[in-house]
Design an enzyme around this catalytic site. Structure first.
Site, PDB file in Angstrom:
ATOM      1  N   GLY A  99     -37.454  75.016  69.881  1.00 43.42           N
ATOM      2  CA  GLY A  99     -37.523  74.297  68.609  1.00 43.42           C
ATOM      3  C   GLY A  99     -36.907  72.917  68.743  1.00 43.42           C
ATOM      4  N   GLY A 100     -35.633  72.800  68.368  1.00 43.21           N
ATOM      5  CA  GLY A 100     -34.957  71.501  68.304  1.00 43.21           C
ATOM      6  C   GLY A 100     -35.129  70.638  69.548  1.00 43.21           C
ATOM      7  N   GLU A 155     -39.008  81.871  60.516  1.00 39.83           N
ATOM      8  CA  GLU A 155     -38.937  81.043  59.302  1.00 39.83           C
ATOM      9  C   GLU A 155     -40.071  81.406  58.340  1.00 39.83           C
ATOM     10  OE1 GLU A 155     -38.674  77.301  61.357  1.00 39.83           O
ATOM     11  OE2 GLU A 155     -36.692  77.895  62.066  1.00 39.83           O
ATOM     12  N   ASN A 160     -42.156  74.084  69.547  1.00 37.67           N
ATOM     13  CA  ASN A 160     -42.469  74.259  68.128  1.00 37.67           C
ATOM     14  C   ASN A 160     -41.825  73.105  67.361  1.00 37.67           C
ATOM     15  OD1 ASN A 160     -42.754  75.062  65.485  1.00 37.67           O
ATOM     16  ND2 ASN A 160     -41.354  76.805  65.631  1.00 37.67           N
ATOM     17  N   TRP A 161     -42.647  72.168  66.942  1.00 39.87           N
ATOM     18  CA  TRP A 161     -42.116  70.969  66.271  1.00 39.87           C
ATOM     19  C   TRP A 161     -41.775  71.222  64.808  1.00 39.87           C
ATOM     20  CZ3 TRP A 161     -45.849  66.558  68.359  1.00 39.87           C
ATOM     21  CH2 TRP A 161     -45.680  66.462  69.746  1.00 39.87           C
ATOM     22  N   LYS A 162     -42.109  72.397  64.302  1.00 38.04           N
ATOM     23  CA  LYS A 162     -41.815  72.765  62.906  1.00 38.04           C
ATOM     24  C   LYS A 162     -42.292  71.675  61.945  1.00 38.04           C
ATOM     25  CE  LYS A 162     -37.999  75.494  64.590  1.00 38.04           C
ATOM     26  NZ  LYS A 162     -36.779  76.213  64.274  1.00 38.04           N
ATOM     27  N   HIS A 204     -43.424  83.545  62.984  1.00 38.86           N
ATOM     28  CA  HIS A 204     -42.129  82.902  63.257  1.00 38.86           C
ATOM     29  C   HIS A 204     -41.118  83.367  62.206  1.00 38.86           C
ATOM     30  CE1 HIS A 204     -39.036  79.831  63.630  1.00 38.86           C
ATOM     31  NE2 HIS A 204     -39.496  79.641  64.851  1.00 38.86           N
ATOM     32  N   GLY A 250     -31.922  77.516  66.050  1.00 41.84           N
ATOM     33  CA  GLY A 250     -31.408  76.296  65.427  1.00 41.84           C
ATOM     34  C   GLY A 250     -29.910  76.309  65.183  1.00 41.84           C
ATOM     35  N   SER A 304     -32.209  78.302  70.521  1.00 37.58           N
ATOM     36  CA  SER A 304     -31.251  77.345  71.096  1.00 37.58           C
ATOM     37  C   SER A 304     -31.380  77.190  72.612  1.00 37.58           C
ATOM     38  CB  SER A 304     -29.823  77.723  70.684  1.00 37.58           C
ATOM     39  OG  SER A 304     -29.688  77.658  69.272  1.00 37.58           O
ATOM     40  N   GLU A 334     -37.206  86.016  69.640  1.00 37.93           N
ATOM     41  CA  GLU A 334     -36.320  84.988  69.104  1.00 37.93           C
ATOM     42  C   GLU A 334     -35.314  85.625  68.156  1.00 37.93           C
ATOM     43  OE1 GLU A 334     -38.392  80.925  69.171  1.00 37.93           O
ATOM     44  OE2 GLU A 334     -39.093  81.933  67.377  1.00 37.93           O
TER      45      GLU A 334
END
Ligand code: PEP
Length: 253
Positions: free
Chosen positions: A235-236, A97, A10-12, A95, A173, A214, A167
């Site tokens: 993610g990151g 977010e 997920n590149w957000k 998600h 993150g 993470s 998640e």
């Protein structure tokens, strides 16, 4: 029962179209070889066409980070399933977010999931508790509600096109991953049980449940060794080619 692992990035809200192409080109030579698992990337909408063109024939699929439920009309700034379907096979829905910053609810998750499935787009439905909910001891209750209400009205046949990502919000993150054992206990005891109550035992047993929060090269293998963790939503680390490839390699072993 063998469930094919999935590693999804997920590149957000990161990368221009040109930067996204650079990222995918850096991953492609090694990522395309890891073909015993499903590999997916989720760029921002503006980068989807270019990334999709780079990945043609690679076996790596492109998804969107959200969709609206209507096909077209006066819905400024929304993207419809028909538009996403031109380039994407998958979509992330619900998600944390989106839930936290943009008012996503179990009801809107349900509408998006139904719209995606109606257009043959496979949803990755995200669920997970906040730190406050975890500390209050309500993880199981929250995750169960997100699944039962988010997937309400689906029939068991939908299950083969549906993926869940557990998640825990406090792990996204933050560098504070859940322990593999704790995550597996939620996958097996809460997520799969809730899926069984909505879609039936057989369908639930066959569904892939990803862990997200993470995941890094250093902890990925320990997650993937757990019997009910069928891959990761990353993610990151998905923005770092070496890290994303190392996570995919860990899932492929
Ligand atoms: C995510 O946003 O889905 C996620 C899991 O992020 P991170 O890997 O950075 O915790």
């Amino acid at each position: 029962m063998a469930r094919k692992p999935i590693v999804a990035g997920n590149w957000k809200m990161n990368k221009t179209s040109a930067e996204a192409v650079g990222l995918v080109e850096a991953m492609l030579p090694r990522l395309r070889e890891i073909d015993t698992i499903e590999r997916m990337v989720f760029p921002v909408y503006t980068a989807i066409p270019a990334v999709s063109a780079c990945l043609t024939g690679s076996g790596i699929v492109v998804g969107a980070q959200n969709i609206f439920w209507e096909e077209a009309g006066a819905y400024t700034a929304e993207i419809s399933p028909v538009m996403v379907k031109e380039f994407c096979t998958h979509v992330i829905i619900g998600h944390s977010e989106r839930r936290q910053y943009f008012g996503e609810t179990d009801e809107t998750v349900n509408k998006r999931v139904k719209a995606a499935l109606a257009h043959d787009i496979k949803p990755i439905v995200c669920v997970g508790e906040t730190l406050k909910e975890r500390e209050a001891g309500t993880t199981a209750e929250v995750v169960r509600r997100q699944i039962v209400e988010g997937l309400a009205g689906l029939n068991p046949a939908a299950a083969e096109n549906l993926i869940i990502a557990y998640e825990p919000v406090w792990a996204i993150g933050t560098g504070m991953a859940a322990t593999p054992e704790d995550a597996n206990a939620v996958h097996a005891g809460t997520v799969r049980t809730a899926l069984a109550s909505v879609l039936g035992e057989e369908a639930a047993a066959a569904m892939r449940i990803l862990y997200g929060g993470s995941v890094k090269p250093g902890n990925a293998k320990a997650f993937f060794e757990q019997p009910d963790i069928d891959g990761a939503l990353v993610g990151g680390a998905s923005l770092k080619p070496d890290d994303f490839i190392a996570i995919a390699e860990a899932a492929a072993i």
